[in-house]
Design an enzyme around this catalytic site. Structure first.
Site, short mmCIF file in Angstrom:
data_model
loop_
_atom_site.label_atom_id
_atom_site.label_comp_id
_atom_site.label_asym_id
_atom_site.label_seq_id
_atom_site.Cartn_x
_atom_site.Cartn_y
_atom_site.Cartn_z
N CYS A 116 0.73 -1.14 -0.04
CA CYS A 116 0.20 0.02 -0.12
C CYS A 116 0.89 1.25 -0.07
CB CYS A 116 -0.73 -0.13 1.18
SG CYS A 116 -1.99 -1.23 1.09
N HIS A 256 -3.17 7.26 2.46
CA HIS A 256 -3.74 5.99 1.80
C HIS A 256 -5.11 5.55 2.29
CE1 HIS A 256 -3.72 1.91 0.72
NE2 HIS A 256 -3.76 1.30 1.89
N ASN A 286 -9.98 -0.02 -0.72
CA ASN A 286 -8.56 0.11 -0.61
C ASN A 286 -7.93 -0.51 -1.99
OD1 ASN A 286 -5.68 -0.20 -0.31
ND2 ASN A 286 -5.78 -1.22 1.78
O1 UT7 Z 1 -3.53 -0.94 3.63
C1 UT7 Z 1 -2.69 -1.57 4.52
C2 UT7 Z 1 -2.97 -2.67 5.11
N1 UT7 Z 1 -4.41 -3.00 5.93
C3 UT7 Z 1 -5.01 -2.16 6.72
O2 UT7 Z 1 -4.61 -1.13 7.17
C4 UT7 Z 1 -6.27 -2.50 7.40
C5 UT7 Z 1 -6.02 -2.72 9.01
N2 UT7 Z 1 -7.25 -3.35 9.72
C6 UT7 Z 1 -8.40 -2.89 9.83
O3 UT7 Z 1 -8.70 -2.08 9.02
C7 UT7 Z 1 -9.45 -3.63 10.71
O4 UT7 Z 1 -8.52 -4.28 11.58
C8 UT7 Z 1 -10.48 -4.41 10.14
C9 UT7 Z 1 -11.42 -3.46 9.18
C10 UT7 Z 1 -9.84 -5.44 9.05
C11 UT7 Z 1 -11.17 -5.30 10.93
O5 UT7 Z 1 -11.75 -4.40 11.86
P1 UT7 Z 1 -11.82 -4.64 13.61
O6 UT7 Z 1 -12.31 -3.71 14.20
O7 UT7 Z 1 -10.39 -4.71 13.80
O8 UT7 Z 1 -12.50 -5.81 13.56
P2 UT7 Z 1 -12.09 -7.20 14.26
O9 UT7 Z 1 -11.20 -7.86 13.44
O10 UT7 Z 1 -11.34 -7.07 15.69
O11 UT7 Z 1 -13.27 -8.15 14.50
C12 UT7 Z 1 -14.46 -7.56 15.27
C13 UT7 Z 1 -15.69 -8.57 15.13
C14 UT7 Z 1 -15.40 -9.96 15.03
O12 UT7 Z 1 -16.52 -10.69 15.79
P3 UT7 Z 1 -16.15 -11.06 17.39
O13 UT7 Z 1 -14.87 -12.06 17.42
O14 UT7 Z 1 -16.10 -9.80 17.98
O15 UT7 Z 1 -17.40 -11.85 17.56
C15 UT7 Z 1 -15.32 -10.23 13.82
O16 UT7 Z 1 -15.46 -11.72 13.56
O17 UT7 Z 1 -16.15 -8.26 14.09
C16 UT7 Z 1 -16.43 -9.56 13.05
N3 UT7 Z 1 -16.30 -9.05 11.86
C17 UT7 Z 1 -17.28 -8.90 11.12
N4 UT7 Z 1 -18.61 -8.68 11.34
C18 UT7 Z 1 -19.17 -8.50 10.31
C19 UT7 Z 1 -15.05 -9.24 11.03
N5 UT7 Z 1 -15.33 -9.05 10.01
C20 UT7 Z 1 -16.59 -8.78 9.90
C21 UT7 Z 1 -17.59 -8.26 8.71
N6 UT7 Z 1 -18.82 -8.12 8.94
N7 UT7 Z 1 -17.16 -8.14 7.41
#
Ligand code: UT7
Length: 332
Positions: A116, A256, A286
């Site tokens: 990225c 970004h 992204n």
């Molecule tokens: O470009 C450079 C590289 N990438 C990035 O910069 C991405 C950086 N990371 C992020 O943007 C975030 O970590 C994500 C958007 C990928 C994920 O968001 P988060 O707030 O960190 O969520 P999480 O992974 O901690 O998941 C929270 C909850 C989980 O459920 P439980 O375990 O709390 O019951 C996940 O299973 O949200 C759930 N979850 C979803 N729910 C509905 C994960 N993905 C989804 C989804 N829809 N698409």
């Protein structure tokens, strides 16, 4: 000896027509518009459809539009660099294919893989050839077909990414305009948190790797999120302090576009109000190497000669950095 700066003198982009909405995604995996908008800030993203079309197709469209828009003949181009993590093929370079497709025959071309951060890494390499007086016209194109490495059965990653390409022309200027500084970093510890498991020389493709879905993005979202917020903010503030720039001096931050929460955190650390931050993540998601030039392209008509702009990125590797530039032209 004349001192040259490398200035962006034109910009163009290509966006695939197909729009993948959150509603359509919620039919593919267990997700919904509300979660995606709250946690990421993306409403829809573009997807490149069509048999045999890869990143070079979008890159060539963007470069052809750039040549037309800037009245540049392909033979005038000295160098073309393509930033991509989704090359058409492992080899040859996607840059070579784009050059072939656009009639660029008097240049050398190569790819840069900095995920990225690819666009700002490529811009930093390209500017050296302009600053030293060697080249007069250099193209940097960011092109990524992220849909080709996104697992549409994994709800944690599939809402994040989209496909696009955008290209800029760099030319020398003797005015105090153009790219004035660049600060780039990498830390290989990032491998553990963000990579593709198979398909490279360490783990070539086999039936087993395909069955295990190892040709898609593997990401530990929370770890990447924490790194992205702290490193993107640190390097942007480092650039401001190095050049004695306060928030009032800056016209724009071009971050970004990975997650709206990351963008907000970086802008806050820089003391910038939202009106000074380019944000189009809701429309395109992204697009990896294309996010930053895609913003510049969309905002081109609002940019003025002398505007102080900071570009800031974080991505796989880990890679991150910021670029400080003074915009070189008024709206045309
Ligand atoms: O470009 C450079 C590289 N990438 C990035 O910069 C991405 C950086 N990371 C992020 O943007 C975030 O970590 C994500 C958007 C990928 C994920 O968001 P988060 O707030 O960190 O969520 P999480 O992974 O901690 O998941 C929270 C909850 C989980 O459920 P439980 O375990 O709390 O019951 C996940 O299973 O949200 C759930 N979850 C979803 N729910 C509905 C994960 N993905 C989804 C989804 N829809 N698409």
């Amino acid at each position: 000896m004349t001192k040259f700066n490398a200035a962006i003198t034109g910009i163009a982009a290509y966006l695939p027509e197909y729009i993948l909405t959150n509603d359509e995604l919620s039919l593919m995996v267990d997700t919904n518009d509300e979660w995606i908008m709250t946690r990421i800030g993306i409403k829809e993203r573009r997807i490149l459809k069509g048999e045999g079309l890869g990143s070079s197709f979008m890159g060539a469209e963007a470069v052809a539009a750039l040549l037309a828009k800037t009245n540049t003949r392909p033979e005038e181009i000295d160098l073309l660099i393509c930033a991509t993590v989704t090359p058409d093929h492992a080899f040859p370079a996607t840059a070579n294919i784009i050059s072939e497709k656009t009639g660029i025959k008097n240049a050398f071309s190569f790819d840069i893989n900095a995920a990225c951060s690819g666009f700002i890494f490529a811009l930093t390499v390209a500017m050296q050839f302009v600053e030293n007086g060697k080249f007069k016209k250099v193209i940097v194109v960011g092109a990524d077909k992220m849909s080709s490495i996104t697992d549409y059965t994994d709800r944690a990653t599939c809402p994040l990414f989209g496909d696009a390409a955008s290209a800029v022309l760099l030319e020398p200027t003797t005015e105090n305009l153009g790219i004035l500084d660049s600060i780039l970093y990498t830390d290989g510890v990032g491998f553990n948190h963000l990579h593709m498991k198979a398909g490279g020389s360490a783990k070539p493709s086999t039936h087993a790797t395909v069955d295990a879905r190892e040709h898609y993005i593997y990401q530990e979202g929370q770890a990447v999120f924490k790194w992205a917020v702290s490193k993107m903010a640190d390097v942007s503030v480092e650039m401001m302090e190095k050049h004695n720039l306060s928030a009032v001096d800056l016209a724009w931050l071009v971050p970004h576009q990975a997650n709206l929460r990351i963008i907000d955190a970086v802008a806050n650390r820089m003391g910038l109000s939202k009106e000074k931050v380019m944000i189009n993540i809701h429309k395109y998601g992204n697009t990896t190497s294309a996010t930053i030039p895609l913003c510049l392209w969309e905002w081109e008509n609002q940019l003025h000669k002398g505007d102080n702009i900071i570009l800031s990125a974080f991505g796989g590797g880990f890679t991150w950095g910021s670029v400080y530039l003074k915009w070189a032209y008024d709206p045309k």
